[in-house]
Every structure is written in structure tokens, then in C-alpha cells.
Design a protein around this motif. Structure first.
Motif, mmCIF file in Angstrom:
data_model
loop_
_atom_site.group_PDB
_atom_site.id
_atom_site.type_symbol
_atom_site.label_atom_id
_atom_site.label_comp_id
_atom_site.label_asym_id
_atom_site.label_seq_id
_atom_site.Cartn_x
_atom_site.Cartn_y
_atom_site.Cartn_z
ATOM 1 N N MET A 109 0.817 -1.206 0.000
ATOM 2 C CA MET A 109 0.000 0.000 0.000
ATOM 3 C C MET A 109 0.852 1.259 0.000
ATOM 4 O O MET A 109 0.358 2.338 -0.349
ATOM 5 C CB MET A 109 -0.928 0.015 1.223
ATOM 6 C CG MET A 109 -1.922 -1.119 1.265
ATOM 7 S SD MET A 109 -2.972 -1.210 -0.192
ATOM 8 C CE MET A 109 -3.779 0.379 -0.153
ATOM 9 N N HIS A 163 -0.581 3.951 -2.584
ATOM 10 C CA HIS A 163 -1.263 5.153 -2.107
ATOM 11 C C HIS A 163 -0.428 6.408 -2.334
ATOM 12 O O HIS A 163 -0.984 7.508 -2.439
ATOM 13 C CB HIS A 163 -1.629 4.993 -0.632
ATOM 14 C CG HIS A 163 -2.995 4.429 -0.444
ATOM 15 N ND1 HIS A 163 -3.580 4.255 0.786
ATOM 16 C CD2 HIS A 163 -3.917 4.005 -1.356
ATOM 17 C CE1 HIS A 163 -4.784 3.744 0.635
ATOM 18 N NE2 HIS A 163 -5.003 3.578 -0.653
ATOM 19 N N ASP A 198 -7.274 -2.835 -6.653
ATOM 20 C CA ASP A 198 -7.891 -2.692 -5.336
ATOM 21 C C ASP A 198 -8.843 -3.829 -4.999
ATOM 22 O O ASP A 198 -8.886 -4.298 -3.858
ATOM 23 C CB ASP A 198 -8.642 -1.358 -5.258
ATOM 24 C CG ASP A 198 -7.699 -0.186 -5.056
ATOM 25 O OD1 ASP A 198 -6.509 -0.428 -4.759
ATOM 26 O OD2 ASP A 198 -8.140 0.969 -5.195
ATOM 27 N N TRP A 232 -2.526 -2.525 7.426
ATOM 28 C CA TRP A 232 -2.866 -1.968 6.110
ATOM 29 C C TRP A 232 -3.012 -0.452 6.195
ATOM 30 O O TRP A 232 -2.522 0.288 5.334
ATOM 31 C CB TRP A 232 -4.163 -2.623 5.637
ATOM 32 C CG TRP A 232 -4.711 -2.141 4.337
ATOM 33 C CD1 TRP A 232 -4.467 -2.651 3.104
ATOM 34 C CD2 TRP A 232 -5.631 -1.054 4.140
ATOM 35 N NE1 TRP A 232 -5.169 -1.958 2.148
ATOM 36 C CE2 TRP A 232 -5.886 -0.977 2.755
ATOM 37 C CE3 TRP A 232 -6.262 -0.147 4.994
ATOM 38 C CZ2 TRP A 232 -6.746 -0.028 2.213
ATOM 39 C CZ3 TRP A 232 -7.105 0.803 4.448
ATOM 40 C CH2 TRP A 232 -7.342 0.851 3.078
ATOM 41 N N GLU A 233 -3.665 0.026 7.241
ATOM 42 C CA GLU A 233 -3.865 1.465 7.408
ATOM 43 C C GLU A 233 -2.552 2.200 7.654
ATOM 44 O O GLU A 233 -2.330 3.297 7.114
ATOM 45 C CB GLU A 233 -4.829 1.705 8.577
ATOM 46 C CG GLU A 233 -4.975 3.155 9.006
ATOM 47 C CD GLU A 233 -5.724 4.015 8.011
ATOM 48 O OE1 GLU A 233 -5.840 5.230 8.247
ATOM 49 O OE2 GLU A 233 -6.193 3.475 6.982
ATOM 50 N N SER A 278 -0.752 2.491 4.432
ATOM 51 C CA SER A 278 -1.543 3.345 3.538
ATOM 52 C C SER A 278 -1.337 4.814 3.877
ATOM 53 O O SER A 278 -1.131 5.653 2.983
ATOM 54 C CB SER A 278 -3.030 2.987 3.649
ATOM 55 O OG SER A 278 -3.282 1.672 3.204
ATOM 56 N N TRP A 319 -10.343 2.764 8.385
ATOM 57 C CA TRP A 319 -10.019 1.408 7.940
ATOM 58 C C TRP A 319 -10.938 0.361 8.560
ATOM 59 O O TRP A 319 -11.019 -0.775 8.064
ATOM 60 C CB TRP A 319 -8.566 1.077 8.295
ATOM 61 C CG TRP A 319 -8.253 1.213 9.755
ATOM 62 C CD1 TRP A 319 -7.849 2.342 10.399
ATOM 63 C CD2 TRP A 319 -8.339 0.194 10.755
ATOM 64 N NE1 TRP A 319 -7.665 2.095 11.742
ATOM 65 C CE2 TRP A 319 -7.960 0.774 11.985
ATOM 66 C CE3 TRP A 319 -8.698 -1.157 10.731
ATOM 67 C CZ2 TRP A 319 -7.933 0.067 13.179
ATOM 68 C CZ3 TRP A 319 -8.669 -1.864 11.922
ATOM 69 C CH2 TRP A 319 -8.291 -1.262 13.128
#
Length: 715
Positions: free
Chosen positions: A105, A109, A221, A245-246, A249, A444
Motif C-alpha cells: 500500500m 497510495h 484494489d 494496512w492502514e 496506507s 479502515w
């Protein structure tokens, strides 16, 4: 049976096994003696027998665990056993797996939000000097094309079983291809030919915008999010995965928004002299994304193709089925905050710093509006990074749904506070950027909650459709982004936006203020109302769902923990025939009826007339045609302005209306075609009655039975 499919036997074996607590040896004895099971004994595998025994006896099925480890280990090959609060559980993911999944990510991103935060201003204010109206046309066109491309990607990735004859997973082939597509699309977007005029440079932006938003984003995605939802079955481990993941990101977003700002004013404030710094930064981000994607493809394993049920539902049928999943529908409605709240404020923020806060105030504070924009973004992201850990702690402590509701409320209130920002309010802007970062650090959680909803769908329908649900959950925000992205640009053109002016009109300034505050704030409050009715609220409910899935794979009925109703197994024969409650439904008839909502099927049953199925699709199709008429008139009236490349054109507003009407008409037309097909082929009313019983067992219609009621009837 082989491949862990439900046993293709009808009769009393499932009710017998569900009524008594039996040991494994007793289960085997029942199977061997039962005359209807004789033909299946040779096909049963050892693990399949053990599943029947485990589910029937309830042994080793921890109230908070996933169920039988032997079977789930094959379905979740990267998950292992772990210990939590002194109790052993299955579903733990090694940190290396979380890192490889989430790290991709970073580059992705960075590319995406560099485009979001800088590309429009680069094209409108620097040497391309692109036409706002032509750009708005492509901005509107992209989500319309998404409506057709996203479902195609979801069907392809959900139904992929082999690539060149080998089982390479359902998601990894798409991630592999996207790594190479990004190498081409992203650098070209920052290298428009200097010879192009205003309309030509806008068309260059538009074509690459469509390729990025429609092709690359969808193909990347949807499979990536679907992959995250199927790595583990553990309720809390998923929260940890999506928190990772967040983190990556947000780091990518920070890099994508900040580094171009630090490169100076070359690409946004010095017209007619060229620009190379954005291109160099984009190439660096592409390299990070490319190699991290290849690492993900090489290291992550997916569940074997043999464990998956083949899916035959067309796009419209799958959409109808997903909208009848109550938890998913409520989550989908709440996620309109994504369309208005996530992208819109960041889209208009570069304009807000220059024309609402004021260029002079920004220069006094740090040197230029673009640098002040970078400071606001930096404050937002720097606060957002550590806040992710706090939101994770709250989710672990109080539950992911309750935490997600809190996020929506705080997010809405915080954005409404941006109305207080005016000329020279640099300090207040930075404070609100920090609170914005804290609040949005919890967004998220929507993916975490959605992953549990995907399991619930498997309990009801027996299929793994992560990509389809992920697509639908992302598609609605994308459709909302049509007015969210295009209308501010249209209104700015209407109010005569001109970057050469020292001060914009009040119309332009209020358009920017409303886009940053009122619109996302009200959208968040609207979404909260739906979340308050969300039924999947605890980890105990999720554990019961996982055990119910295991029961279905063993050919046994399961109890729906959200409704209390017993959900029998839907047996599917090789020819597509569905067996439910001892009744058979032809495969082609089942496929037709999946295009209709539960109330439509019940209406046909009550009226004793299959032709009732075409009433609602016909009304919807006619309505979409009627609504499109003013849209066409708007488009025609503004065509000359659009062709000249004027700043404002009514054609863009007409295109929005027509785009939504085309989407709704296509959806209704497919359903109308299936209703007509049911009439022509003489679909029997008994088929509607069987489907109505299936919907009743899922709580969509009246008539479902609880486990105790089923046992009383059996006695």
C-alpha cells in the motif's frame, strides 16, 4: 465429500445428526448404515469425516474460535495456532504475512494521492493550462465506466481457478499484471506534450485518468482487498491485519501529498516553462509499488481452488443477492462517507489554502499556499499515523462495530468545524487538520467489519464472494464521487474561477468551504444512522457464523446467529440443480430467480402469477428513461460551451444525470429480460415457492423456522 462440498444426499441424515450429540465413531456408523449415504462413502476423505464428527459432537469448537482446525488450515494456509488470554485459537497470522500484504500500500497510495492532491492543479495552473470543462467530462466519465468494469473484475477474480493450467490463486494474477500496468500509466500522466492546446492537454489528462481510475484501480484494489478478507478467519486477527494496512496506507498518502509539495513551485505556479519534478517523483513511487507487488505475489498463499464452489451467477444477479444481505446493505449505505468524506476534502484543499485561507496569509506563515497545503497535509498524516494504534485499541476493547460508529460521529462533527475557517485563519486550519487526522485514522474499520460480513454471506449462500462484495462496497463511493469530484469543478467554472485573479468570487469561495465542511459532515451523520441498525455486533456472533460454515461443509444445517433461524444446506448437483428441504429446483430456474428481490418473489407466489416478476423492473426502466430527458436537454444546451473549452458548461451536469440513468436502466433492463424469460420458458410457480422458502430461512421473508421448531417438527 471430495473438495469439502456438501454431501449430495437428501433425506433424514442431516436432521438426525443435528439432534444428537455424537462421538466420531457414532457418526461413522450412522453414515455406513444409512442407505442413502452408501454411494458417497467411497468419495469421503478422512478430513471430511472428521468434520462431520467435530460439528455433530461440538468437540473442540471453542465459543470464540473458528472451529475445526484441520479443515480450516487448508482454507487459510497462512494462518496458524496462537494463544490469546491463555486460550489457544486458530487464525494467527505471522507478522511477515501482515507486512507483505500491507507494505504494497505504500507505493500504491503514494501514487494515488499524489494524483488526487496535485494532478488537477498541475493541469489547470501550469503549462498544460487544461480546460476545466473537458477535464470535468472525463472525471464524470470514469465512474460511469467503473460501473461496468468493476463488476467484470470482481467476477473474473472470484471465478479464477487456474492460470495456464496451474492453481496460482484468485487474486495474485491480477496483482501481478497491475504492477506492470502502473509502470506505463503513472509516468505518462505527468508528461503531457508541451505542444498540446488547452483542450488537448485536458484530453491527455482525461484518457490517463480513465486508465488509472477505471482499469488500474479496479484491477488492483478489488483483488487486494478480497485477499485480505480471506487470509484469516479470526475476528481480532483481522483487526490487526487491517490496522497494518492502514499504517502503510497513511505513510503512502503522506509521501504522495508531501513530497511533490517539497519539490517547489515548478509544477503548479510557473506556467509555460515545463515541469520534470513531478515525473521524477512518480517514477520513484512506481518503483516502490512494482517491487512490493511482486513480493506480495511471491510470498502470499491463497486457499486451494479445489476448496471453492464454482459460481455461475451473472453480474446483476450477484448484485441483487448482495443487496439482500442485511448487514452488507447497512454497511454499504453507511459508506457513502467514503464518497464525500474521503476524497472530496483532499481534492479541494489545495484551492482552499490559496483562496479561502488566503495566499497572503499562507505566504506570511511559510512562504506560499502550496507549502502551507503541504504543512496541513503533514499535520493531518503525522497525527493520523499514531492514532491508528489508538483506534485499534478501542476496537479490541469495545468491539469493531461500536468503534466504527464512534468514528463516523467524530468525523462528521470535525468536518463541520471547518466552516469556522476564513481569511487568515492559518492556526485554526492547522488545529483542524490535526483533529481531521485523528478522526479519519479509524476509517479502515469499514474493511474490518466488511470481512466479517463476507463470512455471513458464505453461511447463507455457501459461496466465497469477497471480490464481488468488495467491488460493491467500493463502487457506491465511486458513484458518489461523480458529483463529489465534478460538481465543485463545475460550480467553480460557473462562478468564473480564474487562477490569474488576486481574489476569487464569493461563489467560488463558498463552493470550496461547503466541499470541505458541510457535505462530508452531513454524509457522515447520514451513514451513522444505518450503522445503528447493524446486527453483526460481537465476536461471539462471528464465531457462530464460522462454525455454521463448517457445519454446512459437513452437510449439516446451521443456526443463523443474527436471526436465530435454522439455515438448511443448499445442495447443488453437478447439473446445477439446487436441493433444498427435499425439494429440487432446476439450475436454469434458480439462475433466473436470483435476479429478483425477496419481496418480488413473494409477490409472485401470493398472486399465483410468475408475470408479477416484471412489474418492478418495468417501472424502474421507464422511470430512468423519463428522468434522462432533462439530462439530455442539459447536455445539448451546453455542448457549444464544452466544445469551445469554456470554464463552465451545463453539459457536465447533464452528463451526470444521464450517466446515472444509463446505469439504472441497464440494471432494470437485465432484470426485465429475465422476468420475460421466465414467462416465455414457463417457469413453474413451484420454483418461486422453493426460492421463497430459501429466503424465509435467511430471514428475508416470513416463515423461517428456528432450530427448536425444526426439531419439534422432526419429532
Amino acid at each position: 465429500a471430495a473438495g469439502y462440498q456438501p454431501l449430495h444426499t437428501a433425506g433424514s441424515s442431516a436432521p438426525v445428526l443435528s439432534r444428537f450429540s455424537l462421538h466420531a465413531s457414532t457418526v461413522l456408523a450412522v453414515l455406513e448404515c444409512h442407505e442413502r449415504a452408501h454411494a458417497c462413502i467411497g468419495e469421503l476423505q478422512l478430513k471430511g469425516l472428521r468434520t462431520v464428527a467435530m460439528v455433530a459432537a461440538g468437540a473442540e469448537a471453542d465459543e470464540e474460535g473458528c472451529g475445526d482446525v484441520a479443515v480450516l488450515q487448508e482454507l487459510y494456509p497462512l494462518a496458524t495456532k496462537g494463544v490469546r488470554n491463555g486460550k489457544e485459537y486458530f487464525g494467527r497470522l505471522p507478522y511477515s504475512v501482515k507486512f507483505v500484504f500491507a507494505f504494497s500500500m505504500l507505493g500504491w497510495h503514494a501514487l494515488r494521492f499524489m494524483k488526487t492532491g496535485h494532478m488537477k492543479k498541475f493541469y489547470t495552473d501550469d503549462y498544460p493550462r487544461a480546460s476545466l470543462s473537458v477535464m470535468s467530462t472525463f472525471i464524470i466519465l470514469a465512474p460511469v465506466l467503473d460501473v461496468f468494469f468493476d463488476p467484470l473484475v470482481s467476477v473474473l477474480t472470484d471465478n479464477t481457478r487456474t492460470v495456464f493450467g496451474k492453481d496460482r490463486g484468485r487474486r495474485r494474477p491480477f496483482l501481478f499484471v497491475c504492477a506492470f500496468l502502473a509502470l506505463i500509466i503513472c509516468p505518462l500522466a505527468y508528461a503531457p506534450p508541451a505542444s498540446l492546446a488547452s483542450a488537448g492537454s485536458a484530453a491527455w489528462y482525461g484518457v490517463l485518468h480513465v486508465l488509472f481510475q477505471v482499469v488500474l484501480m479496479s484491477a488492483r484494489d478489488i483483488p487486494h482487498s478480497a485477499l485480505g478478507s480471506e487470509l484469516t478467519c479470526d475476528y481480532q486477527e483481522r483487526t490487526s491485519l487491517w490496522a497494518q494496512w492502514e499504517l502503510w496506507s497513511v505513510t503512502g498518502i503522506l509521501m504522495g501529498l508531501l513530497l511533490p509539495t517539497l519539490s517547489g513551485n515548478e509544477c503548479v505556479g510557473s506556467p509555460d516553462d515545463g515541469c520534470t519534478s513531478f515525473l521524477m517523483i512518480a517514477l520513484a513511487f512506481v518503483a516502490v509499488f512494482f517491487f512490493s507487488s511482486l513480493l506480495l505475489v511471491c510470498k502470499v498463499k491463497e486457499r486451494p481452488a479445489a476448496s471453492l464452489v464454482k459460481q455461475n451467477s451473472p453480474l446483476v444477479a450477484m448484485l441483487v443477492q448482495s443487496l439482500m444481505n442485511k448487514p452488507f446493505w447497512l454497511l454499504l449505505m453507511s459508506d457513502v462517507v467514503e464518497g464525500f468524506g474521503s476524497n472530496l476534502p483532499m481534492q479541494v484543499l489545495p484551492y482552499v489554502t490559496e483562496w479561502v485561507i488566503g495566499a497572503e496569509a499562507c505566504k506570511q506563515f511559510i512562504g506560499s499556499p502550496s507549502l502551507f497545503f503541504g504543512v496541513m497535509v503533514s499535520v493531518h498524516m503525522i497525527v493520523r499515523l499514531p492514532s491508528t494504534f489508538l483506534w485499534k485499541w478501542i476496537a479490541d476493547r469495545f468491539g469493531k462495530l461500536q468503534t466504527f460508529i464512534l468514528f463516523n460521529v467524530l468525523f462528521s462533527v470535525q468536518h463541520l468545524c471547518f466552516l469556522l475557517v476564513g481569511d487568515g485563519d492559518t492556526t485554526m486550519s492547522l488545529v483542524l487538520a490535526a483533529t481531521w487526522g485523528f478522526c479519519y485514522a479509524g476509517h479502515w474499520l469499514v474493511k474490518d467489519v466488511a470481512s466479517d460480513v463476507f463470512d455471513y454471506d458464505e453461511l447463507l449462500n455457501g459461496e466465497r464472494r469477497e471480490a464481488h462484495f468488495t467491488m460493491t462496497l467500493d463502487l457506491v463511493p465511486k458513484l458518489i464521487e461523480v458529483p463529489a469530484d465534478a460538481l465543485p469543478m463545475i460550480l467553480m467554472g460557473y462562478f468564473q474561477y480564474d487562477p490569474a485573479l488576486d481574489r476569487q468570487s464569493d461563489g467560488v469561495r463558498w463552493t470550496l468551504r461547503m466541499s470541505l465542511s458541510v457535505v462530508p459532515g452531513l454524509a457522515g451523520l447520514f451513514g451513522t444512522l444505518f450503522l445503528l441498525r447493524f446486527p453483526l455486533r460481537t465476536k461471539e456472533q462471528h464465531a457462530a457464523i464460522i462454525r455454521g460454515i463448517a457445519a454446512h461443509k459437513a452437510g449439516l444445517p446451521a443456526t443463523d446467529p443474527l436471526t436465530g433461524l435454522e439455515v438448511p444446506v443448499q445442495l447443488c448437483k453437478a447439473d446445477g440443480t439446487v436441493v433444498f428441504g427435499g425439494e429440487e429446483l432446476r439450475g436454469d430456474h434458480a439462475l433466473i430467480l436470483r435476479h429478483f428481490f425477496a419481496f418480488e418473489v413473494q409477490w409472485a407466489v401470493n398472486a399465483g402469477d410468475v408475470s408479477k416478476l416484471r412489474v418492478m423492473p418495468l417501472i424502474a426502466a421507464v422511470s430512468s428513461v423519463l428522468v434522462s430527458v432533462p439530462g439530455v436537454l442539459l447536455f445539448i444546451s451546453g455542448w457549444e460551451d464544452l466544445a469551445r473549452g469554456d470554464a463552465f458548461s451545463w453539459s457536465n451536469a447533464g452528463l451526470i444525470v444521464c450517466g446515472f440513468c444509463v446505469i439504472f436502466f441497464a440494471f432494470s433492463a437485465v432484470r426485465l429480460r429475465e422476468a420475460q424469460r421466465a414467462i416465455w420458458e414457463g417457469l413453474p410457480l413451484s420454483a418461486c415457492q422453493i426460492v421463497a422458502k430459501i429466503y424465509a430461512s435467511q430471514g428475508l421473508l416470513r416463515g423461517g423456522a428456528t432450530k427448536s421448531e425444526v426439531e419439534q417438527n422432526a419429532e
